[in-house]
Design a protein around this motif. Structure first.
Motif, PDB file in Angstrom:
ATOM      1  N   LEU A   1     -31.507  90.491  31.617  1.00 46.48           N
ATOM      2  CA  LEU A   1     -30.186  90.111  30.989  1.00 46.48           C
ATOM      3  C   LEU A   1     -30.009  91.142  29.815  1.00 46.48           C
ATOM      4  CD1 LEU A   1     -30.532  86.335  30.619  1.00 46.48           C
ATOM      5  CD2 LEU A   1     -29.097  87.562  32.024  1.00 46.48           C
ATOM      6  N   ARG A   2     -31.062  91.276  29.162  1.00 48.09           N
ATOM      7  CA  ARG A   2     -30.894  92.526  27.987  1.00 48.09           C
ATOM      8  C   ARG A   2     -30.635  93.653  28.303  1.00 48.09           C
ATOM      9  NH1 ARG A   2     -29.927  91.844  22.259  1.00 48.09           N
ATOM     10  NH2 ARG A   2     -30.884  93.385  21.100  1.00 48.09           N
ATOM     11  N   GLU A   3     -31.209  94.187  29.300  1.00 41.75           N
ATOM     12  CA  GLU A   3     -31.117  95.759  30.066  1.00 41.75           C
ATOM     13  C   GLU A   3     -29.618  95.709  30.708  1.00 41.75           C
ATOM     14  OE1 GLU A   3     -31.167  99.479  30.848  1.00 41.75           O
ATOM     15  OE2 GLU A   3     -32.567  98.255  29.567  1.00 41.75           O
ATOM     16  N   ALA A   4     -29.033  94.595  31.307  1.00 43.63           N
ATOM     17  CA  ALA A   4     -27.892  94.690  31.906  1.00 43.63           C
ATOM     18  C   ALA A   4     -26.660  94.741  30.866  1.00 43.63           C
ATOM     19  CB  ALA A   4     -27.757  93.285  32.674  1.00 43.63           C
ATOM     20  N   GLY A   5     -27.227  93.856  29.524  1.00 42.64           N
ATOM     21  CA  GLY A   5     -25.973  94.275  28.597  1.00 42.64           C
ATOM     22  C   GLY A   5     -26.000  95.533  28.256  1.00 42.64           C
ATOM     23  N   ARG A   6     -27.090  96.163  28.044  1.00 39.63           N
ATOM     24  CA  ARG A   6     -27.074  97.471  27.421  1.00 39.63           C
ATOM     25  C   ARG A   6     -26.427  98.499  28.442  1.00 39.63           C
ATOM     26  NH1 ARG A   6     -30.766  98.903  23.538  1.00 39.63           N
ATOM     27  NH2 ARG A   6     -31.312 101.147  24.409  1.00 39.63           N
ATOM     28  N   LYS A   7     -26.747  98.265  29.717  1.00 44.23           N
ATOM     29  CA  LYS A   7     -26.228  99.138  30.735  1.00 44.23           C
ATOM     30  C   LYS A   7     -24.673  99.042  30.816  1.00 44.23           C
ATOM     31  CE  LYS A   7     -25.652  99.439  35.834  1.00 44.23           C
ATOM     32  NZ  LYS A   7     -26.030  98.744  37.192  1.00 44.23           N
ATOM     33  N   TRP A   8     -24.112  98.086  30.736  1.00 46.47           N
ATOM     34  CA  TRP A   8     -22.729  97.888  30.811  1.00 46.47           C
ATOM     35  C   TRP A   8     -22.052  98.063  29.417  1.00 46.47           C
ATOM     36  CZ3 TRP A   8     -19.562  98.132  34.553  1.00 46.47           C
ATOM     37  CH2 TRP A   8     -20.248  97.896  35.821  1.00 46.47           C
ATOM     38  N   LEU A   9     -22.779  98.064  28.465  1.00 45.33           N
ATOM     39  CA  LEU A   9     -22.039  98.357  27.022  1.00 45.33           C
ATOM     40  C   LEU A   9     -21.890  99.941  27.125  1.00 45.33           C
ATOM     41  CD1 LEU A   9     -23.562  96.239  24.275  1.00 45.33           C
ATOM     42  CD2 LEU A   9     -21.438  96.013  25.019  1.00 45.33           C
TER      43      LEU A   9
END
Length: 277
Positions: free
Chosen positions: A146-154
């Motif tokens: 979830l954290r990695e997805a947040g970083r990717k999309w930011l």
């Protein structure tokens, strides 16, 4: 789902969408939702193909926003039907879906970008939580992913990664809109509804957002229905246009054809900027 109509095979004579797919993603026939005579949308029909962007334009009160919310399931159709071809190739009758099935579509295959991003964000949750929430609704529970997805999309929407734990109420309007886009696209939807996505933003912020939207639509092969009063936005993003007046579509066709050689008197007035959006 008991709303499956069929799993159609290849049909001849259908125009391909931008992705080359010859089967429509969305079929709309004689769709109506009227608040009063001439207020809302009435007898609207069209097909949307995979990878295609359909723009809906008209002055305020023309019915374009009512049409968008009816298509997205936020308003119930009073007549007509909406058929959607899902990832398995089954054609779903959207009016026959249960509330849970509609919610599942909104969390997986569809996204909705509100004109006011505050309507599409949890303002007191972190930016990362806003992005991850949609994945959690699909069953993802691994914090690292979830954290990695947040970083990717930011990063994809050009928001500094240092803001991942900040609440969107501390963001500018342009950043809030970009976060709303990330929140919707994290689940890799096939169909995106956009309601005046550049409304209320200053010119420089609009330009940056439009460039971002154009790149994401192409790279993700998204199908989009976008409502806008701004014909420059429509020309930049839309493959085809529908022009609405008093709830009805008065002209439709390829964007350049409509804007460069409008046939209906109302469209001619819009293009010549005689009417005020």
């Amino acid at each position: 789902m008991n709303a499956i109509i069929s799993a159609p095979g290849q049909q001849q004579g259908q125009p391909p969408g931008a992705s080359g797919d010859t089967l429509p993603l969305l079929e709309v026939h004689q769709l109506s939702h009227l608040h009063a005579p001439g207020k809302g949308c009435e007898n609207v029909s069209f097909e949307l193909y995979p990878g295609e962007v359909m723009g809906v334009v008209g002055e305020s009160g023309s019915g374009k926003t009512t049409l968008l919310h009816t298509l997205a399931g936020n308003l119930p159709p009073q007549s007509g039907y909406i058929h959607y071809r899902d990832r398995q190739g089954d054609v779903l009758n959207l009016q026959s879906l249960s509330e849970g099935e509609q919610m599942r579509l909104l969390r997986t295959d569809w996204g909705f970008i509100h004109q006011n991003p505050r309507d599409g964000l949890r303002l007191r949750a972190s930016a990362g939580a806003n992005i991850g929430e949609r994945l959690m609704a699909q069953g993802e529970r691994h914090f690292g992913r979830l954290r990695e997805a947040g970083r990717k999309w930011l990063d994809a929407v050009e928001i500094p990664l240092s803001r991942i734990d900040d609440q969107p109420r501390t963001f500018s309007g342009g950043m809030q809109q970009r976060l709303q886009i990330a929140r919707n696209l994290v689940s890799e939807p096939r169909l995106l509804f956009m309601d005046e996505p550049t409304g209320g933003l200053d010119v420089s912020v609009q330009a940056r957002l439009l460039d971002l939207l154009r790149r994401l639509v192409v790279s993700l092969d998204l199908s989009v229905i976008i409502v806008t009063h701004d014909l420059a936005v429509a020309r930049l993003l839309a493959d085809r246009l529908m022009v609405m007046k008093e709830g009805q579509v008065v002209e439709s066709g390829l964007t350049d054809q409509i804007l460069d050689d409008p046939q209906h008197p109302y469209t001619q007035l819009l293009v010549s900027s005689v009417l005020t959006p």
